[in-house]
Each structure stands twice: as structure tokens, then as C-alpha cells.
Design a protein around this motif. Structure first.
Motif, PDB file in Angstrom:
ATOM      1  N   LEU A 162       0.821  -1.212   0.000  1.00 30.44           N
ATOM      2  CA  LEU A 162       0.000   0.000   0.000  1.00 30.44           C
ATOM      3  C   LEU A 162       0.856   1.263   0.000  1.00 30.44           C
ATOM      4  O   LEU A 162       0.423   2.306  -0.490  1.00 30.44           O
ATOM      5  CB  LEU A 162      -0.948   0.011   1.202  1.00 30.44           C
ATOM      6  N   GLY A 163       2.050   1.167   0.545  1.00 29.59           N
ATOM      7  CA  GLY A 163       2.924   2.338   0.590  1.00 29.59           C
ATOM      8  C   GLY A 163       3.713   2.579  -0.675  1.00 29.59           C
ATOM      9  O   GLY A 163       3.989   3.736  -1.025  1.00 29.59           O
ATOM     10  N   TYR A 164       4.076   1.497  -1.396  1.00 24.83           N
ATOM     11  CA  TYR A 164       5.021   1.641  -2.503  1.00 24.83           C
ATOM     12  C   TYR A 164       4.515   1.131  -3.854  1.00 24.83           C
ATOM     13  O   TYR A 164       5.125   1.426  -4.873  1.00 24.83           O
ATOM     14  CB  TYR A 164       6.335   0.912  -2.159  1.00 24.83           C
ATOM     15  N   LEU A 165       3.402   0.369  -3.862  1.00 29.56           N
ATOM     16  CA  LEU A 165       2.859  -0.110  -5.136  1.00 29.56           C
ATOM     17  C   LEU A 165       1.581   0.635  -5.509  1.00 29.56           C
ATOM     18  O   LEU A 165       1.499   1.253  -6.570  1.00 29.56           O
ATOM     19  CB  LEU A 165       2.591  -1.616  -5.072  1.00 29.56           C
ATOM     20  N   THR A 166       0.591   0.613  -4.623  1.00 25.98           N
ATOM     21  CA  THR A 166      -0.668   1.307  -4.918  1.00 25.98           C
ATOM     22  C   THR A 166      -0.597   2.783  -4.548  1.00 25.98           C
ATOM     23  O   THR A 166      -1.373   3.588  -5.068  1.00 25.98           O
ATOM     24  CB  THR A 166      -1.843   0.668  -4.162  1.00 25.98           C
ATOM     25  N   GLY A 167       0.268   3.132  -3.603  1.00 30.16           N
ATOM     26  CA  GLY A 167       0.392   4.522  -3.172  1.00 30.16           C
ATOM     27  C   GLY A 167      -0.744   5.004  -2.297  1.00 30.16           C
ATOM     28  O   GLY A 167      -0.858   6.195  -2.025  1.00 30.16           O
ATOM     29  N   HIS A 168      -1.580   4.087  -1.806  1.00 37.77           N
ATOM     30  CA  HIS A 168      -2.713   4.483  -0.969  1.00 37.77           C
ATOM     31  C   HIS A 168      -2.284   4.918   0.424  1.00 37.77           C
ATOM     32  O   HIS A 168      -3.021   5.617   1.111  1.00 37.77           O
ATOM     33  CB  HIS A 168      -3.715   3.331  -0.860  1.00 37.77           C
ATOM     34  N   HIS A 169      -1.122   4.465   0.849  1.00 37.87           N
ATOM     35  CA  HIS A 169      -0.584   4.830   2.157  1.00 37.87           C
ATOM     36  C   HIS A 169       0.756   5.532   1.975  1.00 37.87           C
ATOM     37  O   HIS A 169       1.376   5.461   0.905  1.00 37.87           O
ATOM     38  CB  HIS A 169      -0.397   3.575   3.012  1.00 37.87           C
ATOM     39  N   ALA A 170       1.212   6.170   3.037  1.00 33.46           N
ATOM     40  CA  ALA A 170       2.520   6.818   3.005  1.00 33.46           C
ATOM     41  C   ALA A 170       3.597   5.766   2.717  1.00 33.46           C
ATOM     42  O   ALA A 170       3.496   4.640   3.199  1.00 33.46           O
ATOM     43  CB  ALA A 170       2.792   7.497   4.342  1.00 33.46           C
ATOM     44  N   PRO A 171       4.593   6.106   1.907  1.00 28.53           N
ATOM     45  CA  PRO A 171       4.897   7.449   1.393  1.00 28.53           C
ATOM     46  C   PRO A 171       4.170   7.833   0.107  1.00 28.53           C
ATOM     47  O   PRO A 171       4.438   8.892  -0.461  1.00 28.53           O
ATOM     48  CB  PRO A 171       6.405   7.353   1.143  1.00 28.53           C
ATOM     49  N   GLY A 172       3.271   6.978  -0.377  1.00 31.92           N
ATOM     50  CA  GLY A 172       2.504   7.318  -1.574  1.00 31.92           C
ATOM     51  C   GLY A 172       3.208   7.023  -2.876  1.00 31.92           C
ATOM     52  O   GLY A 172       2.827   7.538  -3.935  1.00 31.92           O
ATOM     53  N   THR A 173       4.202   6.157  -2.823  1.00 28.09           N
ATOM     54  CA  THR A 173       4.953   5.776  -4.018  1.00 28.09           C
ATOM     55  C   THR A 173       4.138   4.795  -4.856  1.00 28.09           C
ATOM     56  O   THR A 173       3.410   3.962  -4.314  1.00 28.09           O
ATOM     57  CB  THR A 173       6.295   5.138  -3.609  1.00 28.09           C
ATOM     58  N   ARG A 174       4.270   4.901  -6.182  1.00 25.14           N
ATOM     59  CA  ARG A 174       3.646   3.941  -7.095  1.00 25.14           C
ATOM     60  C   ARG A 174       4.710   3.451  -8.063  1.00 25.14           C
ATOM     61  O   ARG A 174       4.858   3.953  -9.178  1.00 25.14           O
ATOM     62  CB  ARG A 174       2.472   4.597  -7.846  1.00 25.14           C
ATOM     63  N   ASN A 175       5.477   2.459  -7.591  1.00 27.10           N
ATOM     64  CA  ASN A 175       6.637   1.991  -8.349  1.00 27.10           C
ATOM     65  C   ASN A 175       6.859   0.517  -8.027  1.00 27.10           C
ATOM     66  O   ASN A 175       7.138   0.177  -6.874  1.00 27.10           O
ATOM     67  CB  ASN A 175       7.865   2.831  -7.980  1.00 27.10           C
ATOM     68  N   VAL A 176       6.714  -0.342  -9.012  1.00 27.07           N
ATOM     69  CA  VAL A 176       6.765  -1.774  -8.749  1.00 27.07           C
ATOM     70  C   VAL A 176       8.130  -2.202  -8.221  1.00 27.07           C
ATOM     71  O   VAL A 176       8.219  -3.064  -7.339  1.00 27.07           O
ATOM     72  CB  VAL A 176       6.385  -2.578 -10.010  1.00 27.07           C
ATOM     73  N   ARG A 177       9.196  -1.586  -8.710  1.00 25.31           N
ATOM     74  CA  ARG A 177      10.527  -1.977  -8.249  1.00 25.31           C
ATOM     75  C   ARG A 177      10.714  -1.602  -6.781  1.00 25.31           C
ATOM     76  O   ARG A 177      11.202  -2.396  -5.971  1.00 25.31           O
ATOM     77  CB  ARG A 177      11.597  -1.322  -9.111  1.00 25.31           C
ATOM     78  N   ALA A 178      10.303  -0.386  -6.428  1.00 24.09           N
ATOM     79  CA  ALA A 178      10.396   0.030  -5.028  1.00 24.09           C
ATOM     80  C   ALA A 178       9.522  -0.854  -4.149  1.00 24.09           C
ATOM     81  O   ALA A 178       9.919  -1.211  -3.025  1.00 24.09           O
ATOM     82  CB  ALA A 178       9.982   1.493  -4.896  1.00 24.09           C
TER      83      ALA A 178
END
Length: 439
Positions: free
Chosen positions: A173-189
């Protein structure tokens, strides 16, 4: 409603909360978190609300602990804030933060409440987010250092310790969908964060066990899936969803390997040498926490991994729009015990529902929550009868609080909170649980 006497002797009942959701992060010298940053970004959080004041638990903790005691709960699952203890995530310790948790733990013991600590419930210090946060492999060492600091202060009085709450939410939720902090939307991250949060868990368990602490556990969340149809495409989507939502972290913890299908699809994003970390990831735990709320209908999607979409279903829904499916709880308790954790004790560390509760005449009628809890108690009891080593249940949540990206709209508490006056009003569900636990 199911009663204490319907469960085995020694079965533990408790309530759960999380630091950032209730404490009031603007108090006591706490440092900035990535949730403060996320909420300050337009469009991320309802009305841009944050946890600056929340339920003002920082000042009202004694009365809140009285509520736990008076309900008859055996234990209290609370979390400590990394940024309250280490405002920059590393380096200088905030003495006020350690003092607060010291008082809080002593307050539980004075009331006969067992302290169950969760070391991380999503409030990463901004200074560490600046360095990549959970996508940075160094986070495992940072987290273990923090774990040793907080446990060095309160660990001698803790009943059970969980490392990280819901690793899926932290990473996906934080790094793929970005729904939670930090709000990232990046599959590698995201994939790197999934591994790094697993490694941080294992690194902390190793460090704490070496320091002499026991009763160390993991807490995972689970989502039940139902197929939209019986097509091969849907079956494949179900597998992808199950690997990501329910099996990735369990497989790492208990098998020392991630699901093969998931690694085939996105393993190229894992950090170099990740296989060498799996011995640490799978450091044995003393117990496993199961968080469960809802079911969803799964369909295949044409997009990139995980190529899954959710379809609205016909079951009754909570204020969150989540479908109520009590047998999902039994399903995951059985899955954990039968396929992964074996005889390791299980605890339902979160289960509950959001409802649009209102105070009327000094009372809050939330029969729908009483029904929800009772239905899930029934499935917990059934799992025990089927041989699952389930030893406790914790309701989410003690009180209405900051519901992350949804601000203060969604009410999960068995105690109503007026966020203007901070007045607490025990709901009908609180009184029903009190009666059930007294019997």
C-alpha cells in the motif's frame, strides 16, 4: 454473544490500537513522519487530516487504560512510534518519548493488563523516508537498532512483542498502490520494500533474541478472495492475489522462500543477493498474529502485475465498503496452522469493523458491530475445535481514531471519540464485550 467461558481456560482477550492513530504526534518531542508528509500533500488524505492530535492519548492515557481494565480485557496491544523514540530515525533518543512508553507500560501493569507491544505500526521517520525508507536495504539495520532501544527501556515488562504490523500494508500500500505513506507507485520500489520489511522483521527478532528477549512474534494481515467465475484466467488471478496478499510474508517467515509464482513474475526487482537474507527473514518466531477483516471477489485484469481487480460483491458491507465474511477468519487460521506455522501459537491480533456510529442520548447503539464480533468469535471457536493452536483475540479497535488516508471519518472503535472535545463514550459493543468477558 459468545462468552469468555465458551473459550479454553487461559484464552486471552484484548484490544488493539496504534501509536500514530491515537497518541497525538505533535506532543512530547516526536519527530516528523512520512504520514505527516503524505497528509500534507494535496489529495492524499480526506480533508488533509493528520495525526497531530488524534485522540490525545498522549495526555489521556490513564483514562484510556481504565477503559481497558473496566471492560475486563486481559491484554492491550499497543504500538510504539519510531519517530517518537528517535525523531530522526537514528542517532539522538527523545527522552520524553521513552518516558511516555515507560509510564504507559507501568500503567498497564498497575491495572492488571498484559502489555503486548508492536514496535512499528506505519509511522516511519521522515528522515529515513528521505533515504528511500523501506525501499532502502539499510532499513533492516535501522529498525533493529530502534527495536533494541525501545525494548531496552520497557522490554523487561512486556508480555509479548510484535515487530512490524501488517508488512503487506507497509510495502504494497505504501510503494505499489500509493494508498498509504509514502505514496509511491513503483513496482521496483514495492518489491524491494516487501523484501526489506521482511528482512527488518527477521533482523530485529535476531537482535532482540540475542539480547535475551522472548515471546517475539510477527503480525500479518489477510484478505479472503472469492473468484468472479470459474475461468482459467480468474483462477490465475486468484493465485496471484493469494501469493501477494496472503502468502508472501508467511512463506518468507516459515519456509525461508517466497512464492515461486510471484518470484517468477517480479523477482527481477528484488535486491541483489536477496536469497542470502532468507535465513534471517525466517528467524523462528514464538507466535504469529493474524489480522483479518473482509473478503473480496477477484477478477483478472489486463494491466501489469499483479493484474488483479476487485469486483463488488453481494455480502453485507462495513462503513469501509468491506464485505463481511466471517468464515474467512477460520480459513486463514487453518491455513496458517496447516501450511506454515504448525504448532506455533496464533493470536487474532486485529478483527473488527468500521461503522457510522453516532452518540444519541449519551449512548452509541452499534448492534451491527456486536453481531460482527460474535460471528467472528464463532469462527475462532470453530478453528480451536478443529485443532488450531489459537490462544487469543484482540478487537480492533479500542477507540475511534485516525484511519490513515480516510482521516477521522471511519469509526472502528468500541469506544466513541468526539474529536472536538475528546470525550470518550463506550458503545453498546463495549458493554456487550464487558458482559461477555465477565461471564
Amino acid at each position: 454473544m459468545y462468552k469468555r467461558s465458551d473459550f479454553p481456560a487461559g484464552f486471552q482477550f484484548g484490544a488493539s490500537t496504534a501509536a500514530y492513530q491515537i497518541e497525538g504526534h505533535s506532543f512530547g518531542g516526536a519527530g516528523r513522519t512520512h504520514w505527516d508528509d503524505f497528509a500534507a500533500t494535496s489529495g492524499n488524505v480526506v480533508r488533509a487530516e493528520n495525526g497531530a492530535v488524534a485522540c490525545d492519548h498522549y495526555h489521556r492515557w490513564e483514562a484510556d487504560l481504565d477503559l481497558i481494565r473496566d471492560a475486563g480485557f486481559d491484554a492491550y496491544r499497543f504500538s510504539t512510534s519510531w519517530a517518537r523514540v528517535l525523531p530522526e530515525g537514528r542517532g539522538a533518543v527523545n527522552a520524553e518519548g521513552l518516558d511516555f512508553y515507560d509510564r504507559l507500560v507501568d500503567g498497564m501493569l498497575e491495572r492488571g493488563i498484559k502489555p503486548m507491544i508492536t514496535l512499528y505500526h506505519w509511522e516511519l521517520p521522515s528522515a529515513l523516508a528521505d533515504l528511500g525508507g523501506w525501499a532502502n536495504n539499510d532499513v533492516a539495520k535501522w529498525f533493529a537498532d530502534y527495536a533494541e532501544i525501545i525494548m531496552g527501556r520497557v522490554g523487561d515488562r512486556i508480555w509479548k512483542t510484535a515487530t512490524i504490523n501488517e508488512l503487506y500494508c507497509v510495502s504494497v500500500l505504501g510503494y505499489l498502490t500509493g494508498h498509504h505513506a509514502p505514496g509511491t507507485r513503483n513496482v521496483r520500489a514495492a518489491v524491494r520494500a516487501m523484501h526489506n520489511v521482511s528482512l527488518a522483521h527477521g533482523t530485529a527478532v535476531e537482535a532482540l533474541r540475542a539480547a535475551g528477549y522472548g515471546d517475539l512474534g510477527a503480525v500479518c494481515n489477510f484478505t479472503h478472495h472469492r473468484p468472479v467465475d470459474d475461468s482459467p484466467e480468474t483462477a490465475a488471478a486468484m493465485q496471484r492475489a493469494d501469493d501477494l496478499d496472503n502468502r508472501f510474508f508467511l512463506s518468507g517467515f516459515f519456509k525461508g522462500a517466497y512464492p515461486e509464482g510471484l518470484v517468477e513474475l517480479v523477482g527481477q526487482h528484488l535486491p541483489e543477493g536477496w536469497q542470502d537474507d532468507m535465513k534471517t527473514v525466517s528467524t523462528p518466531v514464538d507466535w504469529l498474529g493474524v489480522n483479518y477483516y473482509f473478503s473480496t471477489i477477484v477478477a483478472a485484469d489486463d494491466g501489469p502485475w499483479p493484474a488483479v481487480r476487485q469486483v463488488e460483491g453481494p455480502l453485507p458491507k462495513t462503513q469501509m465498503g468491506w464485505e463481511i465474511y466471517p468464515d474467512g477468519l477460520r480459513h486463514f487460521l487453518r491455513m496458517c496452522a496447516d501450511e506454515y506455522s504448525g504448532e506455533t501459537p496464533l493470536y487474532i491480533t486485529e478483527n473488527g469493523m468500521a461503522n457510522a456510529d453516532l452518540v444519541d442520548g449519551g449512548a452509541v447503539a452499534d448492534q451491527v458491530r456486536i453481531d460482527y464480533l460474535d460471528q467472528h468469535f464463532a469462527k475462532a471457536r470453530q478453528a480451536i475445535d478443529e485443532g488450531v493452536p489459537l490462544e487469543g483475540y484482540f478487537v480492533w479497535s479500542l477507540m475511534d481514531n485516525y484511519e490513515w488516508a480516510l482521516g477521522y471519518e471511519k469509526r472502528f472503535g468500541i469506544v466513541h471519540v468526539d474529536f472536538d472535545s475528546q470525550e470518550r463514550t463506550p458503545k453498546a459493543s463495549y458493554h456487550a464485550l464487558k458482559a461477555a468477558l465477565a461471564s
